[in-house]
Motif scaffolding. Structure first.
Motif, short mmCIF file in Angstrom:
data_model
loop_
_atom_site.label_atom_id
_atom_site.label_comp_id
_atom_site.label_asym_id
_atom_site.label_seq_id
_atom_site.Cartn_x
_atom_site.Cartn_y
_atom_site.Cartn_z
N VAL A 70 1.03 -1.34 0.13
CA VAL A 70 0.01 0.13 -0.29
C VAL A 70 0.84 1.25 -0.15
O VAL A 70 0.57 2.23 -0.73
N ALA A 71 2.06 1.19 0.75
CA ALA A 71 3.09 2.28 0.92
C ALA A 71 3.70 2.55 -0.52
O ALA A 71 4.41 3.64 -0.24
N GLU A 72 3.73 1.57 -1.31
CA GLU A 72 4.84 1.63 -2.38
C GLU A 72 4.71 3.18 -3.09
O GLU A 72 3.52 3.63 -3.21
N PRO A 73 5.74 3.78 -3.43
CA PRO A 73 7.21 3.45 -3.24
C PRO A 73 7.80 4.00 -2.02
O PRO A 73 9.12 3.85 -2.06
N SER A 74 7.18 4.11 -1.17
CA SER A 74 7.66 4.69 0.28
C SER A 74 8.08 3.58 1.09
O SER A 74 7.54 2.52 0.85
N ALA A 75 8.89 3.72 1.96
CA ALA A 75 9.59 2.78 3.05
C ALA A 75 8.66 2.90 4.19
O ALA A 75 8.61 4.05 4.47
N LEU A 114 0.21 -9.96 -3.61
CA LEU A 114 -0.03 -9.15 -2.66
C LEU A 114 -0.82 -7.76 -3.39
O LEU A 114 -1.59 -6.98 -2.57
N ALA A 115 -0.49 -7.84 -4.66
CA ALA A 115 -1.41 -6.56 -5.38
C ALA A 115 -2.91 -6.84 -5.56
O ALA A 115 -3.65 -6.12 -5.20
N ASP A 116 -3.10 -8.30 -5.35
CA ASP A 116 -4.71 -8.44 -5.35
C ASP A 116 -5.15 -8.42 -4.05
O ASP A 116 -6.52 -8.14 -3.91
N ASP A 164 -5.70 -4.52 -3.87
CA ASP A 164 -6.55 -4.13 -4.62
C ASP A 164 -8.19 -4.57 -4.38
O ASP A 164 -9.09 -4.28 -4.95
N GLY A 165 -8.27 -5.91 -3.46
CA GLY A 165 -9.55 -6.40 -3.29
C GLY A 165 -10.04 -7.23 -4.03
O GLY A 165 -11.07 -7.48 -4.25
N ARG A 166 -8.78 -7.83 -5.02
CA ARG A 166 -9.47 -8.75 -6.09
C ARG A 166 -9.13 -10.31 -5.75
O ARG A 166 -7.95 -10.69 -5.96
#
Length: 135
Positions: free
Chosen positions: A19-24, A125-127, A130-132
């Motif tokens: 969720v935080a990408e690109p931040s650390a 992780l993207a799924d 993003d709720g997929r």
């Protein structure tokens, strides 16, 4: 499937990083944000670093980041990095003299393992971010 606290905490932390990408995010920030024990989380993050799923950057903005895009990290990869193969422990070889009932149960467990791996190895992780999710 039995999900260990290590896997649960790892998924929470990795999802927060996605969720935080690109931040650390620092381990302290992850622990505070998700009410996780800091020492345990630091140990988990070390395992994820050794599995090359996260990178601990020092400067200019210290914290953890994903090493790859969230779309390319599957839940199955995360589980295996921390706990090994989730289907290990089940013997898929039957003795020649196994009865009909044993063979039926064997087929059931084999099908369940296949279904489990089909889900955890395709959900990323993207799924999750993003709720997929599969039905």
């Amino acid at each position: 499937m039995n999900v260990t606290a290590r896997v649960d905490y790892a998924l929470r932390a990795l999802l927060a990083l996605a969720v935080a990408e690109p931040s650390a995010l620092t381990a302290q920030a992850l622990a505070d944000r998700h009410d996780l024990p800091l020492t345990f989380l630091q140990s988990i993050l070390g395992e994820l670093r050794r599995a090359r799923l996260v990178h601990n950057q020092r400067l200019p903005m210290p914290g953890y980041r994903l090493t790859r895009a969230a779309e390319s990290i599957s839940v199955g990869e995360i589980i295996r990095a921390l706990d090994g193969d989730p289907t290990t422990g089940r013997d898929h070889d039957l003795p020649d003299d196994a009865g009909e009932v044993v063979r039926s149960l064997h087929q059931l467990w084999k099908a369940a393992d296949t279904a489990l791996l089909g889900v955890i190895d395709t959900v990323t992780l993207a799924d999750l971010r993003d709720g997929r999710l599969p039905a």
